[in-house]
Each structure stands twice: as C-alpha cells, then as structure tokens.
Design an enzyme around this catalytic site. Structure first.
Site, PDB file in Angstrom:
ATOM      1  N   GLU A  64      25.837  -6.055 -46.473  1.00  0.00           N
ATOM      2  CA  GLU A  64      24.589  -5.806 -45.722  1.00  0.00           C
ATOM      3  C   GLU A  64      23.456  -6.676 -46.281  1.00  0.00           C
ATOM      4  OE1 GLU A  64      23.139  -1.673 -45.195  1.00  0.00           O
ATOM      5  OE2 GLU A  64      21.162  -2.565 -45.394  1.00  0.00           O
ATOM      6  N   CYS A  98      29.093   8.133 -41.184  1.00  0.00           N
ATOM      7  CA  CYS A  98      27.749   8.122 -40.590  1.00  0.00           C
ATOM      8  C   CYS A  98      27.912   7.576 -39.166  1.00  0.00           C
ATOM      9  CB  CYS A  98      26.820   7.230 -41.393  1.00  0.00           C
ATOM     10  SG  CYS A  98      27.310   5.516 -41.362  1.00  0.00           S
ATOM     11  N   SER A 101      31.696   6.554 -45.480  1.00  0.00           N
ATOM     12  CA  SER A 101      32.860   5.757 -45.084  1.00  0.00           C
ATOM     13  C   SER A 101      34.159   6.556 -45.198  1.00  0.00           C
ATOM     14  CB  SER A 101      32.938   4.513 -45.979  1.00  0.00           C
ATOM     15  OG  SER A 101      32.840   4.892 -47.340  1.00  0.00           O
TER      16      SER A 101
HETATM   17 FE1  F3S Z   1      22.834   4.393 -41.785  1.00  0.00          FE
HETATM   18 FE2  F3S Z   1      25.417   4.313 -41.503  1.00  0.00          FE
HETATM   19 FE3  F3S Z   1      23.896   2.775 -40.066  1.00  0.00          FE
HETATM   20  S1  F3S Z   1      24.339   4.511 -43.412  1.00  0.00           S
HETATM   21  S2  F3S Z   1      22.282   2.309 -41.436  1.00  0.00           S
HETATM   22  S3  F3S Z   1      23.943   4.997 -39.962  1.00  0.00           S
HETATM   23  S4  F3S Z   1      25.878   2.228 -40.912  1.00  0.00           S
END
Ligand code: F3S
Length: 282
Positions: free
Chosen positions: A130, A16, A266
């Site tokens: 997180e 991501c 990931s």
């Molecule tokens: Fe979404 Fe990845 Fe940020 S899942 S919150 S873009 S670290």
C-alpha cells in the site's frame, strides 16, 4: 485428557470490506470460467490464496508483470502506483480494479499534496504494497517512517503534511503527530487510518480480556494481524498468533478454560472455524 474448552469466535473479526470485495470479484471472474491473474498476494493469508489458486487464479509478482500480455489482471485492495497501470495498458491487459475505495481516496489526496512545495511524511511500513502505491502518487519530497525514532528532525522542513498507511494503529499515528507538533513543526494532519479496522480495537480488547486464552488467526505478513495481536497481548498475555492448526500447542490450555478465536482483516471465516473445530476436539 479431555480439555473441554469453551470456544468462541469473535463476531467482529475477519475480512474488512476492501479485502472481501477483492476476493468476491476474483471468485466472480473465476466462476465465469475466465482466466485470472492477480498481481501480488490477493490477501496476506497463504491458505486463502491457496484456496483461490485451486479455483484457477494465478498469482504473479511485479517482476513477472512485464511478460503478462492480454490477460485479466486483478489489482488487489492495497492499490498500485501509476507505473503499474501504465504497464498493464502497454501490454493490452484487462485491468480488474479491486483497489479498496478507501485506498483510492487516499491516493487522490496524496497526489495533490506537494503542489504547494510541501514535504510529505508517510506513517507506514516502507516495503508494504500500500505504501509503495501511495509513494507512486507523490510529486512532493517524502519520508516514510514506522517509529518516531526514525525521524531526523533537523533534516525536516518546518511545514509538513502527514498521511498514514490505512492499517496503521490510530493511537500510534496520533502520538507521532503530537510529537511533531510539540517539536515545533507546522503539521497538516491527514488522518487516513482506516476506521473499518481502528474502530475494532476496543471491541477486540474486551473480547481478549474476557477469555482465558486468545488465538489470533493471521498470516505472518499481515500488518493488521500484528497490530491486532499486540492489542490482545496488552490485555491478555495468553494470546497467540498463528495461521495453521499445526501451530497450536495443547499446553497453552487448561481443562474447562474459555478460548476466544479472532482474526485479522485478512483472515477468512473458514480459517477461524477450522481452528475452532480443532480446539473443540482437544
Ligand atoms: Fe480499510 Fe480494508 Fe480498505 S483495512 S482501507 S477497508 S482494504
């Protein structure tokens, strides 16, 4: 026997933007020949972490952090609670901020919750980094839960504010909210599920459905990998989650079948390509 599989890599899979940003930042510093410490695993993927270790990055745990002084220390995309920032400053470390901007926004929202004596619910995994970062921002009373069954309704106040860990499943978050509303709570819903991954769900289901076998490449500690694998399994029972080629079993496949390779947020591209190359040779 030659299996002659048709291999297809999911074009929507992989890092991501938050994880990619953290890794790019780490590589940039390492390429400049600087020393770099990373607090925790930069990404929940052992092989990618090992690749960065070979480039010189040193991963440290939170227990080791008090002994790290005057170094470059990277904060990964999951973010950290304020006490980590204070410790870095006390030890004159140079903080490399790679917290995902979406997580930073969530921190800001959470830090203002509680000013009206709210009780905060966090939909997420208690031990996930997180969530630990989110809890650190809170001044309100709170409870973290992953499944509706964990909620003891009689112990909760009438007015609640609910947030979600960014990588939780959006439908599951909505189900939890509806359950609380139907149970009579006044719920202030803060939908903080990351759309960078929740939007992928439908595309992933369609991808899993159109292949005979699906390989989900994800680390065993990736929450997102687990959620995405469940989506694949819901439409295709021949979906397997793994990290390394050694885990592949040839009896999963029949000659001439199609295999879809996908990954978590990931999962680096090179890892999916490695699995594809191995399967092509079967
Ligand atoms: Fe979404 Fe990845 Fe940020 S899942 S919150 S873009 S670290």
């Amino acid at each position: 026997m030659q299996l002659n599989l048709t291999i297809d890599i999911d074009e929507n899979a992989g890092f991501c933007f938050g994880v990619k940003r953290a890794i790019d930042l780490a590589e940039q510093i390492l390429d400049e020949g600087k020393e770099l410490y990373c607090l925790g695993e930069i990404v929940h993927n052992r092989e990618e972490v090992d690749r960065l270790h070979k480039k010189g990055m040193i991963s440290i745990t939170h227990e080791q952090l008090p002994d790290i002084k005057e170094k470059n220390v990277l904060i990964r995309s999951h973010g950290e609670p304020p006490k980590t920032y204070a410790l870095l400053e006390d030890n004159n470390n140079n903080r490399i901020e790679a917290t995902c901007p979406i997580v930073l926004k969530l921190h800001q929202k959470v830090s203002t919750a509680g000013t009206n004596h709210e009780f905060v619910l966090i939909f997420g995994k208690k031990t996930h980094p997180e969530v630990i970062g989110i809890i650190g921002q809170l001044s309100a009373d709170y409870f973290v839960f992953e499944r509706i069954e964990e909620l003891e309704l009689s112990k909760l106040p009438k007015q609640l504010t609910i947030f979600s860990q960014t990588t939780m499943d959006l439908d599951a978050f909505r189900r939890a909210c509806n359950y609380l509303i139907q149970s009579g709570f006044e719920l202030n819903v803060q939908d903080t599920v990351c759309r960078r991954i929740s939007g992928k769900k439908e595309k992933l289901a369609a991808f899993a459905e159109r292949h005979d076998v699906v390989i989900m490449v994800a680390g065993s500690n990736s929450s997102n990998g687990k959620v995405l694998h469940e989506i694949c399994l819901s439409v295709n029972p021949r979906s397997y989650k793994l990290t390394r080629v050694e885990e592949i079993q040839s009896d999963w496949f029949h000659p001439g079948e199609t295999v879809g390779i996908t990954g978590a947020t990931s999962t680096p591209d090179w890892q999916m390509k490695k699995i594809a190359a191995f399967l092509s040779g079967l």
